[in-house]
Design a protein around this motif. Sequence first.
Motif, short mmCIF file in Angstrom:
data_model
loop_
_atom_site.label_atom_id
_atom_site.label_comp_id
_atom_site.label_asym_id
_atom_site.label_seq_id
_atom_site.Cartn_x
_atom_site.Cartn_y
_atom_site.Cartn_z
N GLU A 198 -8.58 55.18 33.17
CA GLU A 198 -8.13 56.55 32.89
C GLU A 198 -6.66 56.73 33.30
O GLU A 198 -5.88 57.36 32.59
CB GLU A 198 -9.01 57.55 33.63
N ARG A 199 -6.30 56.16 34.42
CA ARG A 199 -4.93 56.27 34.94
C ARG A 199 -3.92 55.66 33.98
O ARG A 199 -2.83 56.17 33.79
CB ARG A 199 -4.87 55.57 36.29
N LEU A 200 -4.27 54.52 33.38
CA LEU A 200 -3.35 53.82 32.48
C LEU A 200 -3.37 54.38 31.06
O LEU A 200 -2.44 54.15 30.29
CB LEU A 200 -3.67 52.33 32.45
N ASN A 201 -4.43 55.11 30.73
CA ASN A 201 -4.55 55.68 29.40
C ASN A 201 -3.39 56.65 29.15
O ASN A 201 -3.13 57.55 29.95
CB ASN A 201 -5.89 56.39 29.25
N GLY A 202 -2.70 56.49 28.05
CA GLY A 202 -1.58 57.37 27.74
C GLY A 202 -0.25 56.89 28.26
O GLY A 202 0.79 57.45 27.92
N LEU A 203 -0.25 55.87 29.11
CA LEU A 203 1.00 55.29 29.59
C LEU A 203 1.23 53.96 28.90
O LEU A 203 0.28 53.28 28.49
CB LEU A 203 0.93 55.04 31.11
N HIS A 204 2.47 53.58 28.76
CA HIS A 204 2.83 52.25 28.29
C HIS A 204 2.98 51.39 29.53
O HIS A 204 3.59 51.83 30.51
CB HIS A 204 4.16 52.28 27.53
N THR A 205 2.43 50.19 29.51
CA THR A 205 2.50 49.31 30.66
C THR A 205 3.02 47.96 30.24
O THR A 205 2.60 47.41 29.22
CB THR A 205 1.12 49.18 31.34
#
Length: 158
Positions: A50-57
Amino acid sequence: MKLRPYKSSDLESVANLFTASVHGLAIGHYDATQRAAWAPQPPDLSEWNERLNGLHTVVAEDNDNELAGFLSYAMNGYIGLLYVSPRYPRRGVASLLYREIESALLLAGVEVLFTEASVMARPFFHRQGFLIAEEQIVSRRGMTFKRYAMRKSIKAGR
């Protein structure tokens, strides 16, 4: 070191690197209770997903394809996560990741980068040209932490 985009199969490695980084590199900045609240062991993979969802990594790998660090950001200039493995402290991993992302965001027309830096990360961001906009106190799992809202102008042509 080589950089590549995050894949969903990296989830566990990224969560484990974050946890190892907090517990291994932040010892001089946070006590054991704070580190346990910040990075519970084992990490909750659904929370991480959930934390990484929506972010580019972007992840950095060493020559053996072992994860050395990662940086997560949004296209509005927000840098949400920047962590390095305890196996690679002060070896240029964070700088490599940061330079890659700053260049990409500049090309995308972003003019300002911003982050909330921990006490430990504040000196790194300061060296990259970020300025403190505000000192903040936040709570995580019943523990309080100081962090710094920081900003940097990256307008083209400056």
